[in-house]
Enzyme design. Structure first.
Site, PDB file in Angstrom:
ATOM      1  N   GLY A  88       7.049   3.858  -8.215  1.00  0.00           N
ATOM      2  CA  GLY A  88       7.183   3.200  -9.516  1.00  0.00           C
ATOM      3  C   GLY A  88       5.971   2.364  -9.857  1.00  0.00           C
ATOM      4  NE  ARG A  91      -2.057  -0.369  -8.780  1.00  0.00           N
ATOM      5  CZ  ARG A  91      -3.124   0.145  -8.233  1.00  0.00           C
ATOM      6  NH1 ARG A  91      -4.217  -0.548  -8.198  1.00  0.00           N
ATOM      7  NH2 ARG A  91      -3.107   1.340  -7.731  1.00  0.00           N
ATOM      8  CG  ASP A 123      -1.532  -8.920  -6.144  1.00  0.00           C
ATOM      9  OD1 ASP A 123      -1.547  -7.714  -6.494  1.00  0.00           O
ATOM     10  OD2 ASP A 123      -2.577  -9.580  -5.938  1.00  0.00           O
ATOM     11  N   GLY A 124       0.901  -6.975  -7.940  1.00  0.00           N
ATOM     12  CA  GLY A 124       0.947  -6.506  -9.322  1.00  0.00           C
ATOM     13  C   GLY A 124      -0.318  -6.782 -10.107  1.00  0.00           C
ATOM     14  CG  ASP A 250       2.219   8.657  -6.284  1.00  0.00           C
ATOM     15  OD1 ASP A 250       2.018   9.441  -5.354  1.00  0.00           O
ATOM     16  OD2 ASP A 250       1.669   7.543  -6.365  1.00  0.00           O
TER      17      ASP A 250
HETATM   18  P1  AMP Z   1      -1.779   4.267  -6.211  1.00  0.00           P
HETATM   19  O1  AMP Z   1      -2.430   4.309  -4.866  1.00  0.00           O
HETATM   20  O2  AMP Z   1      -2.587   3.589  -7.245  1.00  0.00           O
HETATM   21  O3  AMP Z   1      -1.330   5.613  -6.672  1.00  0.00           O
HETATM   22  O4  AMP Z   1      -0.482   3.369  -6.051  1.00  0.00           O
HETATM   23  C1  AMP Z   1       0.593   3.713  -5.230  1.00  0.00           C
HETATM   24  C2  AMP Z   1       1.746   2.782  -5.456  1.00  0.00           C
HETATM   25  O5  AMP Z   1       1.417   1.454  -5.058  1.00  0.00           O
HETATM   26  C3  AMP Z   1       2.223   2.674  -6.894  1.00  0.00           C
HETATM   27  O6  AMP Z   1       3.613   2.550  -6.880  1.00  0.00           O
HETATM   28  C4  AMP Z   1       1.554   1.403  -7.359  1.00  0.00           C
HETATM   29  O7  AMP Z   1       2.229   0.833  -8.443  1.00  0.00           O
HETATM   30  C5  AMP Z   1       1.641   0.526  -6.118  1.00  0.00           C
HETATM   31  N1  AMP Z   1       0.608  -0.524  -6.091  1.00  0.00           N
HETATM   32  C6  AMP Z   1      -0.711  -0.368  -5.875  1.00  0.00           C
HETATM   33  N2  AMP Z   1      -1.357  -1.544  -5.931  1.00  0.00           N
HETATM   34  C7  AMP Z   1      -0.424  -2.495  -6.179  1.00  0.00           C
HETATM   35  C8  AMP Z   1      -0.458  -3.914  -6.356  1.00  0.00           C
HETATM   36  N3  AMP Z   1      -1.597  -4.618  -6.298  1.00  0.00           N
HETATM   37  N4  AMP Z   1       0.709  -4.521  -6.607  1.00  0.00           N
HETATM   38  C9  AMP Z   1       1.851  -3.841  -6.678  1.00  0.00           C
HETATM   39  N5  AMP Z   1       1.966  -2.531  -6.522  1.00  0.00           N
HETATM   40  C10 AMP Z   1       0.829  -1.830  -6.283  1.00  0.00           C
HETATM   41 MG    MG Z   2      -0.819   5.890  -8.658  1.00  0.00          MG
END
Ligand code: AMP
Ligand code: MG
Length: 493
Positions: A88, A91, A123-124, A250
């Site tokens: 989901g 961030r 931390d979003g 994803d």
């Molecule tokens: P990604 O590697 O960008 O595809 O992210 C994988 C998952 O990690 C997704 O669900 C992102 O929303 C979550 N995510 C990545 N960085 C953060 C962050 N700094 N805070 C919260 N969720 C994160």
């Molecule tokens: Mg992603």
């Protein structure tokens, strides 16, 4: 002047299982770094109003614009082959949708605007460096003519984010055809929510593949259409030397756009095994593995659609396999057609694939720069006298090019195309400028260390016209200095 955004939201109206309602976090002192005027106008927004204090507060998540219905979307996904049933938007917050000047529905999403119910331990937030990186590379992809999410704005928050060190915080406004991913379908399959799956598939057909609605088997048609778009997309990536870096399910858009610019990078010297991501130890997402991975990801999508395609499991499996079997063929055709244009071949002839592969093999052995070789090949096509001197210099052993060029010229001579017209056509598909890793890093360093955004603006401007010679910026086409060594990229924010 008010920063009015003509929202017309649809995803937020889907059942609660699709998303979580959540407001962006307020931030201390938002400041605008960059606003994409052209894109704002395309979206029917007023760029001047977006650049006012009110507009900047919207872009930073500090102010909720009228008509927004902020949500974090739910999705699952295979990360490096491991299934995670709930990921989901951790961030990112989808403010809502607008219908653009071409009648296309587009998502407006804030990335880095605070925690959501999907943040897990994150931390979003987003740091300035990755925000500028996504801005530059996604806009470069758009200028190259490759389907991609777009950058509407980047703002700093006036707050720090904690990574290995304290870094300036930023929010990125991303525009996408939608944020539906392969992982969105997997989310519902994992929950055995058949009704949710059907709702999602119907929504996707209506939004992205309306032709499928009229097909004898709409869900099969949806699968076929996504497969075709992804095959075409990955072929485009390969033909500009783009390595996505984190092709988890994803991070694969159902609309067929390039999405999620974390650890992506363009390769310099041609090497099929190129990997930049610091965490991709096995080279799962290496340059030449991308078509195979896309195919694998689409098999995961097919698994989700099977219950909708046919009640009978064997029939559904047969349909899914039939659809998936088309991927390698569609990819190969798209890739070869693209390559043929890069080589200046207008007609399709026996032996083309071998001829083109022969140069790629020689480039690999001779560590030739991918982008420069093809850009210089345009000039070589126009003039036999020069005999490609500028190309051969890119090869450790220049005779490796000379030997190959004899065959290439024989092949070119079989076509009646005028040399100048061939050169011009080649220059429209072989860019001079890509976001070179060392340039991107220099821009980020100047911005983060001294808040100097001039290098960012300059690089962005150069990358907006990748197929034009820009004599004043010719050095931006140069490969990295040898001192760069092994380049590494990092996921996330
Ligand atoms: P990604 O590697 O960008 O595809 O992210 C994988 C998952 O990690 C997704 O669900 C992102 O929303 C979550 N995510 C990545 N960085 C953060 C962050 N700094 N805070 C919260 N969720 C994160
Ligand atoms: Mg992603």
């Amino acid at each position: 002047m008010t920063a009015h955004i003509p929202f017309d939201n649809s995803y937020a109206k889907l059942p609660d299982s699709f998303h979580a309602r959540v407001l962006p976090a307020s931030v201390a002192a938002p400041a605008l770094i960059k606003l994409n005027h052209e894109l704002a106008l395309q979206l029917g927004l007023d760029p001047e109003a977006l650049a006012t204090q009110e507009g900047i507060e919207i872009l930073a998540g500090k102010r909720i614009p009228d008509g927004a219905d902020p949500i974090a979307t739910a999705y699952a996904g295979h990360q490096f082959g491991q299934f995670v049933p709930q990921l989901g938007d951790g961030r990112a917050i989808l403010l809502g949708e607008v219908v653009d000047r071409n009648g296309m529905r587009r998502d407006i999403q804030l990335k880095g605007s605070g925690p959501t119910p999907f943040s897990r331990r994150g931390d979003g937030r987003a740091a300035l460096g990755p925000v500028l990186r996504e801005y530059l590379i996604s806009e470069a992809m758009a200028a190259l003519g490759i389907p991609t999410t777009r950058a509407l704005a980047a703002v700093t928050t006036g707050e720090n984010v904690i990574r290995e060190t304290m870094l300036p915080g930023a929010v990125f406004t991303r525009v996408a055809s939608s944020h539906i991913r392969v992982g969105t379908f997997q989310f519902f399959l994992a929950r055995r929510d058949g009704e949710g799956l059907r709702r999602l598939a119907d929504y996707t057909i209506a939004r992205h593949y309306p032709d499928a609605a009229g097909a004898p088997q709409p869900y099969r048609a949806l699968l076929d259409a996504v497969i075709a778009r992804q095959a075409a997309l990955v072929a485009r990536w390969l033909n500009v030397g783009f390595i996505h870096g984190v092709m988890n399910t994803d991070n694969m858009s159902i609309a067929g756009e390039t999405i999620d610019y974390g650890p992506c990078a363009f390769m310099d010297t041609y090497d099929k095994e190129t990997v930049f991501s610091s965490i991709d130890h096995a080279g799962r997402y290496a340059y030449a593995r991308q078509p195979g991975i896309a195919h694998w990801n689409l098999a995961r999508l097919a698994e989700c659609l099977m219950p909708l395609i046919a009640e009978d499991k064997d029939k559904a499996l047969e349909q899914a396999n039939e659809a998936l079997a088309a991927f390698p063929l569609i990819f190969k055709k798209a890739h070869e057609d693209g390559l043929r244009r890069k080589f200046g071949l207008f007609e399709e002839r026996e032996g083309d694939a071998e001829l083109m592969q022969a140069l790629l093999d020689r480039m690999a052995v001779n560590k030739a720069d991918f982008t420069l070789t093809f850009r210089r090949l345009c000039d070589a096509a126009a003039s036999t006298e020069a005999d490609g001197a500028v190309v051969r210099d890119l090869f450790i052993d220049p005779t490796a090019f000379d030997d190959w060029a004899v065959h290439w010229r024989e092949r070119l001579a079989l076509e009646s195309q005028d040399a100048q017209a061939r050169r011009d056509a080649m220059r429209r598909v072989n860019p001079a400028f890509i976001p070179r890793n060392h340039r991107v890093e220099a821009v980020i360093e100047a911005a983060v260390k001294t808040r100097d955004f001039v290098p960012f603006e300059t690089l962005l401007a150069v990358l907006s016209k990748p197929y034009e010679d820009q004599p004043d910026f010719a050095h931006y086409a140069d490969p990295p200095p040898p001192s760069q060594g092994m380049y590494q990229t990092f996921c996330g924010t």
